[in-house]
Design a protein around this motif. Structure first.
Motif, short mmCIF file in Angstrom:
data_model
loop_
_atom_site.label_atom_id
_atom_site.label_comp_id
_atom_site.label_asym_id
_atom_site.label_seq_id
_atom_site.Cartn_x
_atom_site.Cartn_y
_atom_site.Cartn_z
N GLU A 68 -97.54 42.01 59.98
CA GLU A 68 -98.83 42.45 60.51
C GLU A 68 -98.79 42.61 62.03
O GLU A 68 -99.34 43.57 62.58
CB GLU A 68 -99.93 41.47 60.11
N ASN A 72 -99.28 46.21 63.72
CA ASN A 72 -100.37 46.45 64.67
C ASN A 72 -99.87 47.03 65.98
O ASN A 72 -100.47 47.95 66.53
CB ASN A 72 -101.16 45.16 64.92
N ASN A 75 -98.78 50.66 65.33
CA ASN A 75 -99.93 51.54 65.11
C ASN A 75 -100.72 51.80 66.40
O ASN A 75 -101.33 52.86 66.54
CB ASN A 75 -100.85 50.96 64.05
#
Length: 78
Positions: A68, A72, A75
């Motif tokens: 994650e 993140n 992204n």
């Protein structure tokens, strides 16, 4: 890329990077994200089958958090 002092928090250093530098770093982290997802999926399969030990469940959680975090960051730069 440079270190800056954050005036809002006591004695805190912050690493400031440009968008161009962030995109380069994101490209380098894509393999690490893929590897973290593979390991997470492996431990998740063990967990769902009811065969995971406590250590394997802990590793599953750690790889999920790592995936994650990397996802993140990647992204944000796209």
């Amino acid at each position: 890329m440079k270190w800056i002092k954050d005036p809002d928090t006591y004695n805190s250093d912050v690493l400031a990077i440009s968008l161009c530098e962030a995109k380069i770093i994101a490209g380098l982290l894509k393999k690490a994200r893929r590897d973290a997802l593979k390991k997470y999926d492996y431990y998740k399969d063990l967990h769902e089958a009811g065969e995971a030990t406590g250590r394997q469940q802990t590793l599953m959680d750690q790889y999920e958090s790592l995936f994650e975090l990397l996802n993140n960051f990647i992204n944000m730069t796209e």
